[in-house]
Design an enzyme around this catalytic site. Structure first.
Site, PDB file in Angstrom:
ATOM      1  N   ASN A  61       0.815  -1.226   0.000  1.00 37.41           N
ATOM      2  CA  ASN A  61       0.000   0.000   0.000  1.00 37.41           C
ATOM      3  C   ASN A  61       0.846   1.273   0.000  1.00 37.41           C
ATOM      4  OD1 ASN A  61       0.776   0.464   2.663  1.00 37.41           O
ATOM      5  ND2 ASN A  61      -1.059  -0.474   3.532  1.00 37.41           N
ATOM      6  N   GLU A  73      19.323 -17.659  12.328  1.00 41.01           N
ATOM      7  CA  GLU A  73      18.793 -17.989  13.655  1.00 41.01           C
ATOM      8  C   GLU A  73      17.356 -17.509  13.847  1.00 41.01           C
ATOM      9  OE1 GLU A  73      21.746 -16.536  13.124  1.00 41.01           O
ATOM     10  OE2 GLU A  73      23.191 -18.066  13.725  1.00 41.01           O
TER      11      GLU A  73
END
Lengths: 625, 625
Positions: free
Chosen positions: B185, B367
């Protein structure tokens, strides 16, 4: 070494020989240490050899020369190569190189800035490149100096999202003064990397992220040479050299073999390797010194006049607003720079951004790069202030941890702390930031309660070394201090005297504590209220005096989980047991939801009512002292 | 509503009307709350309308149906849209929808799993998609069920590196059961996003990361419909729908205007908006229920037999090795799954990986995705064990924090803790992990010292809810416990009796403490040695008894910074002051370098010698009790 003696050190054949020397030395020092990453060094040896022999502009005798290029080993485990490079450059002796990884040696397992030619600590992968982006951004937009930033990356670390935050920002800011050298040796710690030698995957990604990729054979010195030349010719984009390399290159017994990551060669094997690599050499490379370009826009020499904002006692001002105002005032100091994670209209860093657009850096929602940019600018001697919601610094905790090891001087300011933020709910509430930041080596943790205090502390932050964190509050809160008052870091303020108990708070809970103290006074209970605005270092003396005066009745109140924050800081201060104390710790103990700030403070049991109740109960008890 | 009453709810015109209703309701509930993100909801309303009316397979009455699709709002601030969707689906009433963000309502500012149709908490951007990857991975590789994972992302969050970790893994694992819907948007919180409506940037990146991009107008229901159809037709790749949308779509006064992020419409404006959007509707969507496919490979119904490894007293075994052995044993439980960050040969998760390759997931050095995958698998009811070096969990702290809010049941195991790792240096040393993990709501923090204890605790972890962390040690250490002993979480063990002082330690420092106690005994000082293997919850009773018995002389020793770890856990346990104590906290206080483990333990002042010295000094002192 007769061949090389006749070579100019800028000849490609010299670079080829130098590459072999770097390999030999990487093996020698790691075998001597009995630990380290020789094979990861050998893959990148030619890339480094050509760089330091023919492209790097660096005065090894003057590592602080502002015109020096920067060379950052993002793959910090290639430290043997880094130290072999120092030897080749004459920066260290062969004997010092052989102290690698030994206790007391500055040549640690991964490079850290205890070494003058190392900008930042690396070893947590995926950080060197983002920090390089910060350095390059300083070079292009602040220093306006022609130095180049060269960054050696491994292929395993390309799986880290932070690498793509870095490529994105490098591309976005068109950092043509940055060259990333990707050492694609195919093998990670435990086998093949995600994409092995499929170099095209990297090429397409790097290109899509706005960088200029060059794919080469990383052992072909001519190709390497050409690639560096291209990198220096302005493309308007950062260059990414995608080099296909061989792990363990140069020693046939281990080349491209699995099981050799982070392993040293046993002495007999090392001997064979050194022989195959042409024996021990002591070539000295003459790295080109940087041209003594005048520094860009000269920094102002006169002492800047900082006029801090002042707030009237009847005002209500959010500390985050005061942060914005104070940062704007600090803009008078030309070294002060700021960056934010696309929330500057909430953290109020936007005030600085509007006034000093050249010294403000939008990092969008990329908190790892936000902190890395601050670290990079610290490398260049600037005073960075990085801001976002306090909760979102948890996204960059590994970068903050490493910044501590890097001895970086950065200032982090987190807004919207605790349940006090209200309706937005727990995802936006920092409830662990004090714990997280206290557990960083040499850190400072500040948590002001009012606007005048905030302004003074922000000014102190500018001069404070290390990782300096400030937690600010969303809501407008009463101004309780006069504009002329001082708040030294490491201090505290007794805002109300009393000997029945001491209430220790900071930030939003300080106001609740003051309200509670009023209530209690009406009931004849005199509460001492201590503003612990400096959570680390903490004012142990004042806390011990409070314990002494109140018969050991201490109540701590914090908008934070019970672990690691103000309560623990107070317990640590009183841990010597000289003054026995019963410390009741009010903190957020259940998962909060949404609601009005007052409703959530009450639900968490840290509003004035709960403080007063806990105080009554504590005063009614006896401390078995 | 006469038009829609004649429409089948699967007609596109119905979806168009439904989109308007979702907008109206997003405005209504946020205006009533006085806070929230209506404009960010309005941009994605058509995307959600077509999805729930024509593609989503979900039984709102049975949110736990294993065949249900998953729909995750990675852009958690579009919560008004999410709740308006619940109303349209008949899951909640209009009246409940209007409780949005009110205290006590389950409809919080950002979705959390206190709502039965919400899988995970979102609101920290860039997390919903990585978690969706974990869910999709479970769907494809474990459940082998045809459910689809739909994830609504905002454009601002595409700046997060974690999003690219997610696209990478989605592409790598060819998760064709995953569709990311990007609501582009153009406007972020404080202005235009980094790339505005330059959809091609996103298209090229997504494609380079191995996903299948489809670029559409996000308000053209026909185009949306076609895109979802394409997404469901197997491409062998995850689909990414890049939808150009308009923030505030449908209300001309605010469409595509800056300054409307996170702002509600004042009542008069809301009234005009609702009028322009066609008034209040109460359409009910009939979401298709999933076909009652038999569950994939039926899980074994007989109780699995777990035979934990046992270690002999004379052995020396690293706790990380015992973790690997125990995890392998837990493989007998079919719900146990494991994932690692390309260090499984160090964490020893590789034992499980070899034995159960179908239940092991390599996340490479990413991670954040590592933890997100664990969370996603927890959503599907698996028992995930995620491992990497303890230091590198700091990379995923925001994910761990959010997993706490998500009520996820995940197990994290961090190896290579503290200065004990030796030569690799500080970048690889976890010295803040105990502080970091203790400050997570409802977390469990374990730190075993020997192999038999580790095995028992790993087995307990499998049955423990919440965020359960174990810290393991690099070096082989003596086996001090028998194989038959039990170590309940929340307990501790007194390994040596003594009343002159108590030494409290865990992990590596426990062994140093035992050595020190031997030395001290020779000098006539009897030290009680407490193994605090459960750092959280902590065994306060045993600690208080120790304080009582030793005249309050407590010495804590930890391979961790002084803040937030074992020392603070002990201080908290003794904070009530019932038993006054002098707590001397030995911890790592200076930045370590490289060296042998013994050298570094000595340099940090946490080896047997320093423990003995501190003990002597403590015993010589009087606690003013």
């Amino acid at each position: 070494m007769t061949v090389t003696e006749t070579l100019a050190t800028t000849d490609l054949e010299f670079a080829r020989q130098l590459g072999q020397q770097l390999r030999v030395d990487s093996i020698r020092c790691s075998t001597a240490a009995g630990s380290g990453h020789p094979t990861s060094s050998m893959s990148a040896a030619d890339l480094i050899a050509v760089l330091i022999a023919r492209y790097l502009q660096y005065d090894w005798a003057k590592p602080k020369d502002p015109n020096n290029d920067h060379l950052i080993y993002s793959k910090g485990h290639a430290s043997p190569l880094c130290y072999a490079m120092f030897k080749a450059a004459g920066a260290i002796t062969d004997a010092e190189m052989m102290t690698f990884r030994k206790f007391g040696s500055r040549l640690q397992g991964h490079p850290t800035p205890v070494i003058p030619w190392v900008d930042v600590a690396t070893g947590s992968l995926g950080q060197g490149l983002p920090i390089s982006v910060g350095v390059a951004l300083a070079g292009k937009n602040l220093d306006k100096l022609p130095y180049h930033v060269w960054t050696l990356c491994g292929d395993s670390e390309l799986a880290e999202g932070s690498i793509w935050e870095a490529f994105d920002k490098a591309g976005h800011y068109q950092l043509s003064n940055l060259t990333a050298i990707l050492d694609i040796n195919r093998l990670g710690q435990r086998g093949e990397t995600e994409y092995g030698w499929t170099l095209d995957v990297y090429r397409r990604r790097v290109e899509a992220f706005g960088c200029f990729p060059i794919v080469i054979d990383g052992h072909d010195v001519t190709a390497i040479d050409r690639a560096y030349g291209q990198a220096l010719s302005a493309t308007g984009k950062p260059t990414v050299i995608i080099a296909k390399t061989i792990k363990g290159k140069g020693f046939s017994e281990i080349e491209n073999k699995e099981g050799w990551h982070g392993k040293t060669l046993p002495p007999d094997m090392a001997e064979r390797a050194i022989k195959e690599l042409g024996g021990i050499r002591h070539l000295k490379v003459k790295t080109a010194k940087p041209e003594a370009t005048p520094r860009g826009p000269k920094r102002i020499e006169v002492a800047p006049v900082v006029t801090l904002p002042v707030y009237k006692p009847e005002d209500k001002v959010a500390t985050r607003k005061a942060y914005g105002d104070a940062l704007l005032a600090l803009g008078a100091i030309p070294d002060v720079v700021a960056m934010d994670g696309e929330v500057s209209n909430s953290t109020h860093a936007d005030e600085f951004a509007k006034a000093y657009p050249d010294r403000f850096f939008e990092m969008w929602i990329a908190e790892q790069q936000l902190v890395a940019t601050a670290v990079g600018m610290s490398v260049r001697g600037y005073k960075p202030f990085a801001s976002t919601f306090a909760a979102f610094f948890s996204r960059a905790y590994d970068f903050i941890r490493m910044a501590g090891i890097s001895e970086a001087n950065i200032r982090l300011v987190g807004s919207h702390a605790g349940v006090e933020i209200g309706q937005d709910g727990p995802s936006q509430m920092a409830l662990e930031d004090l714990a997280m930041l206290r557990a960083v080596h040499g850190s400072t943790v500040l948590y002001p309660c009012d606007a005048n205090q905030t302004a003074k502390l922000v000014a102190e932050m500018a001069d404070r070394d290390g990782i300096v964190y400030m937690r600010t509050t969303r809501a407008a809160t009463p101004v309780v201090y006069g504009a002329g008052e001082e708040f030294p870091i490491g201090g505290s303020r007794v805002l109300r005297e009393g000997d029945d108990l001491a209430v220790v708070a900071a930030g939003i809970t300080l106001h609740e504590s003051l309200k509670a103290a009023e209530q209690l006074a009406d009931e004849g209970i005199e509460a001492r209220v201590i503003d612990l605005y400096s959570v680390k270092p903490v004012d142990a003396e004042t806390l011990r005096a409070a314990a002494e005066a109140t018969g050991g009745r201490i109540l701590t109140v914090e908008d934070h989980w019970p672990e690691g924050g103000i309560g623990d800081a107070v317990l640590e201060a009183l841990s010597d047991g000289e003054t026995p104390a019963r410390v009741v710790r009010l903190a957020v103990r259940e998962m909060p939801g949404s609601g009005k700030p007052a409703e959530l403070l009450a639900a968490a049991g840290i509003d004035a009512e709960h403080i007063a109740a806990a105080a009554r109960s504590l005063v009614g008890s006896t401390v078995s002292a």
